[in-house]
Design an enzyme around this catalytic site. Structure first.
Site, PDB file in Angstrom:
ATOM      1  N   THR A   1       0.838  -1.192   0.000  1.00  0.00           N
ATOM      2  CA  THR A   1       0.000   0.000   0.000  1.00  0.00           C
ATOM      3  C   THR A   1       0.878   1.249   0.000  1.00  0.00           C
ATOM      4  OG1 THR A   1      -1.931   1.027   1.045  1.00  0.00           O
ATOM      5  CG2 THR A   1      -0.267   0.084   2.526  1.00  0.00           C
TER       6      THR A   1
ATOM      7  N   LYS B   1       2.725   1.508  -4.173  1.00  0.00           N
ATOM      8  CA  LYS B   1       1.941   0.739  -5.155  1.00  0.00           C
ATOM      9  C   LYS B   1       2.488   0.876  -6.575  1.00  0.00           C
ATOM     10  CE  LYS B   1      -2.575   0.612  -2.842  1.00  0.00           C
ATOM     11  NZ  LYS B   1      -4.014   0.949  -2.982  1.00  0.00           N
TER      12      LYS B   1
ATOM     13  N   ASP C   1      -7.633  -3.862  -6.258  1.00  0.00           N
ATOM     14  CA  ASP C   1      -8.674  -2.828  -6.208  1.00  0.00           C
ATOM     15  C   ASP C   1      -9.409  -2.819  -7.554  1.00  0.00           C
ATOM     16  OD1 ASP C   1      -8.189  -1.939  -3.604  1.00  0.00           O
ATOM     17  OD2 ASP C   1      -6.660  -0.517  -4.271  1.00  0.00           O
TER      18      ASP C   1
END
Length: 288
Positions: A63, A67, A103
């Site tokens: 994170t 990323k 995501d």
């Protein structure tokens, strides 16, 4: 199965609970460690990845702020990771590093699980940061007619519109002043800003503009029911909550970590159970 998360300010992350819980549900004992740059020195993502790989970790989530760096480290980046230009999942496989942006895949999975075969149509997306970018490409992949981007930093929204167009997706931008006029002509309304989080309460757009023909997605999941979601439900709009993205991005990462195809299928089957669990827990926190 040894897993972990590399990032900054991650000590309150719910990812350890999600992955250990998935391990229990699928019969794969899993541990999940946090490597927080605010708590321990991390020279670079490359150095930390090398370290955990040598220690026998199957993979890690990544994170902020690494990323984008994660994609560059990969020997085998996925379509989504390459499109978005960022990865949040790295899997170590026979000396190679597989990268995925869950995501991106998790939004697609959550959309299908919540809204079925509904077409996204014309979608207003507010907030073009990391999650916003992944969701924008997810919308493109789902066949959105147009993704209309709005960000307080107009440079970011213009840049993302250009990147979406380069991949064949129809995208445009609006300014905050054009928001109210744009909403009636949209099918989907998507919030990828922090507005609505318990630390930034509010609704990202005038609640009275939400109508029954809209579908909405709120990336915020703390609280589980944001002001945006409450307003959408009151208007009769279809709702996909941030809890869906949290669960599906985690399930997608766990499936990549699994080496057994049957275990991947088992993880998929636990999505509804996990969604119900985390929604219940987050609602409890909201009521506390």
């Amino acid at each position: 199965m040894k897993l972990g998360l590399i990032g900054k300010a991650i000590m309150n992350s719910s990812s350890p609970d999600l992955h250990v819980r998935l391990g229990q549900l699928t019969g794969i004992p899993a541990t999940y460690d946090l490597f927080d740059a605010n708590e321990q020195p991390i020279e670079s993502l490359a150095a930390q990845v090398k370290k955990v790989s040598e220690l026998g970790y199957r993979g890690v989530n990544v994170t902020y702020p690494w990323k984008e760096t994660a994609v560059a480290l990969a020997t085998d980046p996925s379509e989504g990771a390459k499109m978005v230009g960022a990865a949040n999942t790295l899997v170590f496989e026979n000396g190679n590093i597989i990268a995925e942006n869950t995501d991106f895949t998790g939004f697609i999975s959550g959309f299908r699980a919540t809204l079925g075969e509904r077409k996204p149509g014309r979608v207003l997306l507010m907030g073009t940061g990391g999650v916003g970018k992944a969701v924008a490409f997810g919308l493109g992949k789902l066949g959105a007619d147009e993704v209309i981007l709005m960000d307080l930093d107009e440079t970011k929204s213009h840049q993302l519109a250009q990147e979406l167009a380069e991949h064949g997706f129809h995208a445009s931008t609006i300014t905050p002043a054009q928001l109210a006029a744009s909403i009636p002509n949209c099918d989907g309304l998507v919030n990828c800003t922090p507005i609505g989080h318990e630390k930034s309460p509010g609704c990202p757009l005038p609640a009275e503009l939400i109508e029954a023909h809209h579908w909405i997605f709120d990336a915020v999941y703390v609280p589980a029911v944001t002001e945006f979601i409450s307003a959408a439900k009151a208007a009769g709009a279809a709702v996909m909550s941030g809890v869906s993205l949290f669960v599906f991005q985690g399930v997608d990462a766990f499936k990549l970590f699994c080496e057994d195809e049957s275990k991947r299928a088992a993880a998929d089957q636990q999505s509804a159970t996990l969604f119900a669990h985390y929604r219940r827990e987050l609602l409890k926190e909201n009521d506390a």
